[in-house]
Design an enzyme around this catalytic site. Structure first.
Site, PDB file in Angstrom:
ATOM      1  N   SER A 133      46.742  -0.401 -48.961  1.00 33.82           N
ATOM      2  CA  SER A 133      46.183   0.632 -49.836  1.00 33.82           C
ATOM      3  C   SER A 133      44.714   0.920 -49.521  1.00 33.82           C
ATOM      4  O   SER A 133      43.904   0.007 -49.347  1.00 33.82           O
ATOM      5  CB  SER A 133      46.290   0.202 -51.301  1.00 33.82           C
ATOM      6  OG  SER A 133      45.631   1.160 -52.112  1.00 33.82           O
TER       7      SER A 133
ATOM      8  N   LYS B 110      56.163   3.771 -59.901  1.00 34.84           N
ATOM      9  CA  LYS B 110      55.724   4.966 -60.628  1.00 34.84           C
ATOM     10  C   LYS B 110      56.699   5.369 -61.744  1.00 34.84           C
ATOM     11  O   LYS B 110      56.276   5.797 -62.807  1.00 34.84           O
ATOM     12  CB  LYS B 110      55.547   6.149 -59.666  1.00 34.84           C
ATOM     13  CG  LYS B 110      54.324   5.995 -58.765  1.00 34.84           C
ATOM     14  CD  LYS B 110      54.141   7.237 -57.913  1.00 34.84           C
ATOM     15  CE  LYS B 110      53.077   7.034 -56.865  1.00 34.84           C
ATOM     16  NZ  LYS B 110      52.872   8.213 -56.032  1.00 34.84           N
TER      17      LYS B 110
ATOM     18  N   ASP C  50      49.077  13.152 -58.564  1.00 31.18           N
ATOM     19  CA  ASP C  50      49.492  13.456 -57.180  1.00 31.18           C
ATOM     20  C   ASP C  50      49.540  14.964 -56.913  1.00 31.18           C
ATOM     21  O   ASP C  50      49.061  15.449 -55.882  1.00 31.18           O
ATOM     22  CB  ASP C  50      50.872  12.859 -56.882  1.00 31.18           C
ATOM     23  CG  ASP C  50      50.809  11.364 -56.609  1.00 31.18           C
ATOM     24  OD1 ASP C  50      49.729  10.872 -56.239  1.00 31.18           O
ATOM     25  OD2 ASP C  50      51.845  10.695 -56.762  1.00 31.18           O
TER      26      ASP C  50
ATOM     27  N   ALA D 124      63.270  15.098 -52.036  1.00 31.03           N
ATOM     28  CA  ALA D 124      63.569  15.243 -53.472  1.00 31.03           C
ATOM     29  C   ALA D 124      63.383  13.913 -54.185  1.00 31.03           C
ATOM     30  O   ALA D 124      64.017  13.643 -55.197  1.00 31.03           O
ATOM     31  CB  ALA D 124      64.992  15.765 -53.655  1.00 31.03           C
TER      32      ALA D 124
ATOM     33  N   GLY E 154      60.440  10.798 -55.585  1.00 30.11           N
ATOM     34  CA  GLY E 154      59.377  10.767 -56.596  1.00 30.11           C
ATOM     35  C   GLY E 154      58.197  11.662 -56.246  1.00 30.11           C
ATOM     36  O   GLY E 154      57.634  12.327 -57.124  1.00 30.11           O
TER      37      GLY E 154
ATOM     38  N   ASN F 161      66.661  18.770 -49.018  1.00 36.97           N
ATOM     39  CA  ASN F 161      66.700  17.307 -48.949  1.00 36.97           C
ATOM     40  C   ASN F 161      67.919  16.832 -48.174  1.00 36.97           C
ATOM     41  O   ASN F 161      68.945  17.506 -48.126  1.00 36.97           O
ATOM     42  CB  ASN F 161      66.731  16.732 -50.372  1.00 36.97           C
ATOM     43  CG  ASN F 161      66.470  15.236 -50.388  1.00 36.97           C
ATOM     44  OD1 ASN F 161      65.558  14.768 -49.710  1.00 36.97           O
ATOM     45  ND2 ASN F 161      67.256  14.489 -51.142  1.00 36.97           N
ATOM     46  N   ARG F 162      67.747  15.621 -47.576  1.00 37.14           N
ATOM     47  CA  ARG F 162      68.847  14.991 -46.838  1.00 37.14           C
ATOM     48  C   ARG F 162      70.087  14.871 -47.733  1.00 37.14           C
ATOM     49  O   ARG F 162      71.186  15.168 -47.316  1.00 37.14           O
ATOM     50  CB  ARG F 162      68.371  13.595 -46.384  1.00 37.14           C
ATOM     51  CG  ARG F 162      69.310  12.840 -45.540  1.00 37.14           C
ATOM     52  CD  ARG F 162      68.645  11.579 -45.036  1.00 37.14           C
ATOM     53  NE  ARG F 162      68.300  10.658 -46.123  1.00 37.14           N
ATOM     54  CZ  ARG F 162      67.728   9.481 -45.936  1.00 37.14           C
ATOM     55  NH1 ARG F 162      67.399   9.096 -44.721  1.00 37.14           N
ATOM     56  NH2 ARG F 162      67.448   8.696 -46.961  1.00 37.14           N
TER      57      ARG F 162
ATOM     58  N   TYR G 100      50.081  10.174 -44.088  1.00 34.16           N
ATOM     59  CA  TYR G 100      48.867  10.264 -43.275  1.00 34.16           C
ATOM     60  C   TYR G 100      48.798   9.020 -42.400  1.00 34.16           C
ATOM     61  O   TYR G 100      49.523   8.047 -42.627  1.00 34.16           O
ATOM     62  CB  TYR G 100      47.622  10.365 -44.175  1.00 34.16           C
ATOM     63  CG  TYR G 100      47.597   9.314 -45.245  1.00 34.16           C
ATOM     64  CD1 TYR G 100      48.142   9.569 -46.488  1.00 34.16           C
ATOM     65  CD2 TYR G 100      47.093   8.041 -44.999  1.00 34.16           C
ATOM     66  CE1 TYR G 100      48.179   8.600 -47.471  1.00 34.16           C
ATOM     67  CE2 TYR G 100      47.121   7.055 -45.968  1.00 34.16           C
ATOM     68  CZ  TYR G 100      47.666   7.346 -47.209  1.00 34.16           C
ATOM     69  OH  TYR G 100      47.711   6.369 -48.170  1.00 34.16           O
TER      70      TYR G 100
HETATM   71  P1  NDP Z   1      61.175   8.294 -52.371  1.00 38.19           P
HETATM   72  O1  NDP Z   1      61.746   7.038 -51.816  1.00 38.19           O
HETATM   73  O2  NDP Z   1      61.206   8.519 -53.844  1.00 38.19           O
HETATM   74  O3  NDP Z   1      61.934   9.562 -51.698  1.00 38.19           O
HETATM   75  C1  NDP Z   1      62.100   9.611 -50.325  1.00 38.19           C
HETATM   76  C2  NDP Z   1      62.580  11.007 -49.926  1.00 38.19           C
HETATM   77  O4  NDP Z   1      62.571  11.084 -48.508  1.00 38.19           O
HETATM   78  C3  NDP Z   1      63.996  11.319 -50.370  1.00 38.19           C
HETATM   79  O5  NDP Z   1      64.074  12.690 -50.640  1.00 38.19           O
HETATM   80  C4  NDP Z   1      64.817  10.935 -49.132  1.00 38.19           C
HETATM   81  O6  NDP Z   1      66.041  11.635 -49.022  1.00 38.19           O
HETATM   82  C5  NDP Z   1      63.884  11.400 -48.033  1.00 38.19           C
HETATM   83  N1  NDP Z   1      64.064  10.696 -46.760  1.00 38.19           N
HETATM   84  C6  NDP Z   1      63.915   9.380 -46.497  1.00 38.19           C
HETATM   85  N2  NDP Z   1      64.097   9.134 -45.193  1.00 38.19           N
HETATM   86  C7  NDP Z   1      64.385  10.322 -44.595  1.00 38.19           C
HETATM   87  C8  NDP Z   1      64.690  10.707 -43.268  1.00 38.19           C
HETATM   88  N3  NDP Z   1      64.722   9.804 -42.283  1.00 38.19           N
HETATM   89  N4  NDP Z   1      64.920  12.015 -43.021  1.00 38.19           N
HETATM   90  C9  NDP Z   1      64.872  12.932 -44.016  1.00 38.19           C
HETATM   91  N5  NDP Z   1      64.601  12.612 -45.309  1.00 38.19           N
HETATM   92  C10 NDP Z   1      64.358  11.316 -45.592  1.00 38.19           C
HETATM   93  O7  NDP Z   1      59.686   8.365 -51.778  1.00 38.19           O
HETATM   94  P2  NDP Z   1      58.445   9.183 -52.378  1.00 38.19           P
HETATM   95  O8  NDP Z   1      58.972  10.503 -52.825  1.00 38.19           O
HETATM   96  O9  NDP Z   1      57.716   8.335 -53.345  1.00 38.19           O
HETATM   97  O10 NDP Z   1      57.461   9.345 -51.106  1.00 38.19           O
HETATM   98  C11 NDP Z   1      57.722  10.260 -50.049  1.00 38.19           C
HETATM   99  C12 NDP Z   1      56.526  10.346 -49.107  1.00 38.19           C
HETATM  100  O11 NDP Z   1      55.363  10.892 -49.748  1.00 38.19           O
HETATM  101  C13 NDP Z   1      56.076   8.988 -48.538  1.00 38.19           C
HETATM  102  O12 NDP Z   1      55.855   9.180 -47.159  1.00 38.19           O
HETATM  103  C14 NDP Z   1      54.779   8.694 -49.255  1.00 38.19           C
HETATM  104  O13 NDP Z   1      53.919   7.900 -48.466  1.00 38.19           O
HETATM  105  C15 NDP Z   1      54.223  10.110 -49.450  1.00 38.19           C
HETATM  106  N6  NDP Z   1      53.243  10.213 -50.562  1.00 38.19           N
HETATM  107  C16 NDP Z   1      51.937  10.534 -50.276  1.00 38.19           C
HETATM  108  C17 NDP Z   1      50.987  10.648 -51.276  1.00 38.19           C
HETATM  109  C18 NDP Z   1      49.549  10.984 -50.920  1.00 38.19           C
HETATM  110  O14 NDP Z   1      48.672  10.836 -51.770  1.00 38.19           O
HETATM  111  N7  NDP Z   1      49.290  11.480 -49.734  1.00 38.19           N
HETATM  112  C19 NDP Z   1      51.340  10.448 -52.693  1.00 38.19           C
HETATM  113  C20 NDP Z   1      52.740  10.168 -52.903  1.00 38.19           C
HETATM  114  C21 NDP Z   1      53.643  10.036 -51.859  1.00 38.19           C
HETATM  115  P3  NDP Z   1      67.376  11.142 -49.802  1.00 38.19           P
HETATM  116  O15 NDP Z   1      67.271  11.697 -51.194  1.00 38.19           O
HETATM  117  O16 NDP Z   1      68.470  11.725 -49.012  1.00 38.19           O
HETATM  118  O17 NDP Z   1      67.340   9.635 -49.767  1.00 38.19           O
END
Ligand code: NDP
Length: 280
Positions: free
Chosen positions: A24, A75, A112, A138, A140, A161-162, A227
């Protein structure tokens, strides 16, 4: 809120809780904000075991803690823990900031989405109003940014979304706030977009979501919430597909932190110098 000139007292305690948490950058960011604004705070990173979140939060505030950030995977649990949510957190179903306004009374906020929108609009002088947006993912993070994005009045917003069902459900949950549609990657069809935001975790695995070849409008923008020291796979995808601008999520990270800092301390730090220092 602590008196910034009371040098005898212990600094007010803040922390981020998550698992893992070693990576972090929040302690560094908040330390920079505190130096810049003359606020006496200490901000630490606390790793919490699965199942231990509620207890950890209780202990933190019982020991005089003033505010918490919450990150993956807590979260949603943080949202359930508090009875009062900020308007942006209500629908997000996820909270990344906890404030205590009186002993035992916690308020949950989600900064966020505000962080993402500020990074695009203010730091990079981008536009959302009247634009065609594609939100990829789709989970969090996608849920957390939908309301602030729709508040900027895009022409329409497509969620891809996947797992298509999750995108359809998400679009349904926010349909009263604007023109939103959800589906899988193949449902994007021939549409093209002015701004594509990657809120999927694909970059974490070194992958790019399987987007149709021509879905980015000429000179359109790409934004990866992830990032890193190197351009992320999606940032590179944007550049390879003619993006006018292709950004990673470091600015969003600093902006969401600034909003949390403001909620806790009532002082808004300048984010530009902090983003620059982190990039260096
Ligand atoms: P979640 O685990 O809640 O969701 C993950 C999402 O990514 C789902 O929609 C999932 O699809 C999809 N996914 C996972 N792997 C793949 C893949 N290989 N190909 C395509 N889709 C994929 O994670 P979060 O929503 O919490 O976080 C998502 C991203 O956002 C992370 O990289 C996190 O680091 C970033 N983030 C950055 C922030 C910032 O301040 N810059 C703040 C918050 C998040 P499925 O539904 O099919 O499983």
């Amino acid at each position: 809120m602590g008196d910034p000139f009371d040098f005898g007292a212990r600094p007010d305690a803040y922390a981020v809780m998550g698992n893992p948490i070693g990576h972090s950058r929040s302690p560094q960011i908040h330390a920079a904000f505190a130096r810049q604004t003359g606020q006496r705070i200490e901000y630490t990173a606390i790793q919490v075991d699965p199942g231990g979140f509620e207890q950890a939060v209780g202990n933190f505030f019982a020991n005089g803690g003033k505010g918490l950030n919450v990150t993956v995977p807590f979260k949603q649990e943080a949202w359930k823990l508090v009875r009062e949510h900020g308007p942006e957190a209500e629908r997000a179903g996820a909270v990344n900031t906890l404030l205590q306004d009186s002993p035992g009374h916690l308020i949950g906020r989600n900064t966020d989405g505000i962080g993402l929108v500020r990074d695009i609009l203010q730091n990079h002088r981008g536009n959302i109003e009247g634009r065609r947006l594609l939100l990829v993912g789709a989970g969090g993070a996608a849920r957390g940014v939908l309301q602030p994005l729709l508040a900027e009045k895009p022409q329409r917003l497509v969620i891809a979304n996947r797992s298509p069902d999750r995108a359809i459900e998400l679009a349904h949950d926010f349909a009263d706030l604007g023109e939103v549609r959800g589906g899988g990657f193949t449902d994007i069809g021939n549409e093209s977009f002015d701004l594509i935001i990657n809120a999927s975790a694909a970059s974490l695995h070194g992958e790019v979501p399987p987007l149709p070849e021509h879905c980015l409008a000429e000179g359109g923008w790409c934004y990866d919430m992830m990032y890193g020291a190197e351009p992320t796979p999606f940032v590179r995808w944007g550049l390879e597909h003619g993006a006018g601008v292709s950004l990673d999520g470091l600015g969003m990270l600093v902006e969401q932190a600034a909003e949390s800092f403001y909620l806790w301390r009532g002082v808004r730090p300048r984010t530009g110098p902090v983003i620059e220092r982190l990039r260096a």
